[in-house]
Scaffold this motif. Structure first.
Motif, short mmCIF file in Angstrom:
data_model
loop_
_atom_site.label_atom_id
_atom_site.label_comp_id
_atom_site.label_asym_id
_atom_site.label_seq_id
_atom_site.Cartn_x
_atom_site.Cartn_y
_atom_site.Cartn_z
N ALA A 1 0.82 -1.20 0.00
CA ALA A 1 0.00 0.00 0.00
C ALA A 1 0.86 1.26 0.00
N PHE A 2 1.97 1.22 0.71
CA PHE A 2 2.89 2.37 0.77
C PHE A 2 3.39 2.70 -0.63
N THR A 3 3.75 1.67 -1.38
CA THR A 3 4.22 1.89 -2.74
C THR A 3 3.12 2.47 -3.62
N ALA A 4 1.90 1.95 -3.46
CA ALA A 4 0.79 2.40 -4.31
C ALA A 4 0.28 3.78 -3.93
N SER A 5 0.45 4.17 -2.66
CA SER A 5 -0.15 5.42 -2.18
C SER A 5 0.59 6.66 -2.66
N GLY A 6 1.91 6.54 -2.90
CA GLY A 6 2.70 7.71 -3.24
C GLY A 6 3.01 8.61 -2.07
N LEU A 7 2.70 8.17 -0.84
CA LEU A 7 2.94 8.97 0.36
C LEU A 7 4.38 8.82 0.83
N SER A 8 4.85 9.81 1.57
CA SER A 8 6.13 9.67 2.24
C SER A 8 5.95 8.82 3.49
N PHE A 9 7.06 8.35 4.05
CA PHE A 9 7.01 7.51 5.25
C PHE A 9 6.30 8.24 6.38
N LEU B 1 -1.08 9.77 8.93
CA LEU B 1 -2.46 9.45 8.57
C LEU B 1 -2.97 8.20 9.25
N MET B 2 -2.08 7.27 9.54
CA MET B 2 -2.51 6.00 10.14
C MET B 2 -2.41 5.99 11.65
N ALA B 3 -1.88 7.05 12.27
CA ALA B 3 -1.71 7.06 13.72
C ALA B 3 -3.05 6.99 14.45
N SER C 1 12.85 7.67 2.46
CA SER C 1 11.61 8.01 1.78
C SER C 1 11.64 9.46 1.30
N ALA C 2 12.23 10.35 2.09
CA ALA C 2 12.26 11.77 1.74
C ALA C 2 13.12 12.04 0.51
N VAL C 3 14.18 11.25 0.33
CA VAL C 3 15.10 11.50 -0.80
C VAL C 3 14.84 10.55 -1.96
N GLY C 4 13.78 9.76 -1.87
CA GLY C 4 13.41 8.89 -2.99
C GLY C 4 14.21 7.62 -3.11
N VAL C 5 14.82 7.17 -2.00
CA VAL C 5 15.59 5.92 -1.99
C VAL C 5 14.73 4.82 -1.38
N ARG D 1 -8.93 14.94 6.48
CA ARG D 1 -9.48 16.30 6.53
C ARG D 1 -8.49 17.28 7.16
N VAL D 2 -7.76 16.83 8.19
CA VAL D 2 -6.87 17.71 8.93
C VAL D 2 -5.48 17.81 8.27
N ILE D 3 -4.91 16.65 7.96
CA ILE D 3 -3.54 16.60 7.43
C ILE D 3 -3.53 16.77 5.92
N GLY D 4 -4.56 16.25 5.27
CA GLY D 4 -4.59 16.26 3.81
C GLY D 4 -3.98 14.99 3.26
N PRO D 5 -4.35 14.59 2.02
CA PRO D 5 -3.85 13.35 1.44
C PRO D 5 -2.38 13.48 1.09
#
Length: 413
Positions: A159-167, A173-175, A234-238, A409-413
């Motif tokens: 799901a992480f790979t498919a979502s395009g989200l950072s770590f 979002l999942m906390a 995750s931040a640097v795309g590795v 709603r609070v953090i955004g996608p």
């Protein structure tokens, strides 16, 4: 015919994984099934190759995390966890919940099932308390508490790979879903196991505990730095698998130098047969999706990130997980959900992580938990497992999805 043949192959592979005859690894059935779907033309060699390439980074990450958990065990991390359960504040159940939730989130659900469950069993025996509530907590939290981080579960990695989200955004979002689902589980467990959690007769004095094991500072520090490495990578795309591999190498070098592990044991802990099973299963699931299941499911999956839409996606994911197991379910749903953005992807993840607590076949972790208990002469009761699942899964799904919706709603996608 193609759809029926691919579904039969998938169910056969999953049945083999459930029964595991003669202790044979799951890949023994999955690899021939993958070859068969290619040879018969259900999946072209090009599509099969693309599926393997898509899954390879995820599987590499999985292997590294499994090895990391094993090396942490050799450092004494789970011995310390057992001591905290026996000595810490509060009741034993809440201590098991807290420790199992953290272990699942940080070291993956396999660590909770394979390494923590035996520790819980020993602890309940030494404290002379009924083991059932605490053992059932291990399998429930191996699934539910794996919502938090991309590294907590193989389904999370996909799901992480498919979502395009950072770590960090994934974790943010999942906390709230993670906390909400665990809180529901704990409330239901307290009521469901009320009689077993209440002492019914005076117990003999407990034996004097031995000296508390030393805190494995090196292992804890390495895990903390590895988690920080996930964020940076995750931040640097590795690929974060490199950070996991770094943690493995640090712990492995130390353990090898001290003679506490062998190189063969470290490699075996990565569970390459299971990694091969995941790759082969991905090809079989691709045949199922291309054979028509994807087209059948697609109209049922709502678009957008409304609360009702996210609840519907999570419910569909939970149903598919209990019919076909959560790994095939997530492979089927992710391409459909990803078209609507990160929200539906994470709702799918809630469904395939919380939903499997309803049945034995819902997740591979639950199947593995049963084998661990069987090896220790503790056979879970199917009726009790189903009743507990019926009481925990629906409310946990609802509160987790509500938490996700609020986070979006609070953090955004």
């Amino acid at each position: 015919m193609a759809e029926a043949a691919s579904i039969i192959l998938l169910l056969s592979v999953l049945a083999f994984a459930v029964v595991k005859p003669k202790g044979l690894p799951e890949v023994v059935a999955a690899a021939p099934a993958a070859v068969l779907v290619v040879v018969t033309g259900l999946v072209s060699p090009e599509v099969a190759g693309a599926e393997v390439l898509r899954l390879l980074p995820v599987v590499g990450f999985l292997a590294a995390v499994l090895a990391l958990a094993h090396l942490c065990d050799r450092e004494g991390l789970f011995e310390t966890a057992g001591a905290l359960m026996a000595r810490g504040p509060g009741g034993l159940l809440i201590r098991v919940f807290a420790i199992a939730s953290v272990v699942t989130a940080v070291l993956s659900l396999d660590a909770t099932v394979v390494l923590l469950t035996p520790v819980v069993l020993v602890t309940t025996s030494r404290l002379r308390v009924r083991p059932a509530p605490h053992l059932y907590a291990c399998t429930h939290l191996a699934n539910t508490a794996s919502l938090l981080l991309p590294v907590s579960n193989l389904t999370n990695l996909l799901a992480f790979t498919a979502s395009g989200l950072s770590f960090t955004r994934f974790a943010a979002l999942m906390a709230l879903p993670w906390l909400a689902a665990i809180a529901v589980e704990y409330a239901v467990f307290r009521r469901f196991f009320a009689a077993e959690l209440r002492p019914t007769e005076p117990r003999a004095p407990e034996p004097e505990p031995g000296p508390a094991p030393g805190v494995p500072v090196f292992a804890i520090t390495t895990v903390a730095l590895t988690l920080a490495g996930f964020v940076v990578a995750s931040a640097v795309g590795v690929n974060p698998a490199w950070a996991a591999l770094g943690g493995v190498l640090v712990l492995a070098v130390r353990a090898l130098a001290q003679g506490r592990v062998t190189a063969r044991a470290v490699l075996r802990s990565a569970d390459f047969p299971f990694c091969g099973f995941v790759l082969a299963l991905g090809i079989v699931v691709r045949a199922v999706v291309d054979g028509g299941l994807g087209r059948a499911v697609r109209p049922l999956v709502p678009e957008g990130s409304s609360l009702l839409g996210l609840l519907a996606i999570a419910a569909i994911a939970a149903v598919l997980a209990n019919l076909f197991n959560n790994l095939p379910a997530v492979l089927v749903l992710l391409p459909i959900a990803a078209a609507s953005g990160p929200g539906p992807v994470l709702a799918t993840l809630i469904g395939v992580n919380v939903g499997p607590n309803l049945t034995y076949v819902g997740s591979l972790a639950t199947l593995l938990w049963r084998r661990v208990l069987h090896a220790h002469d503790h056979e879970p009761d199917l009726g009790r497992f189903l009743r507990l699942g019926l009481l925990t899964v629906p409310p946990a799904l609802v509160v987790a999805v509500a938490g996700l919706w609020a986070g979006l709603r609070v953090i955004g996608p």
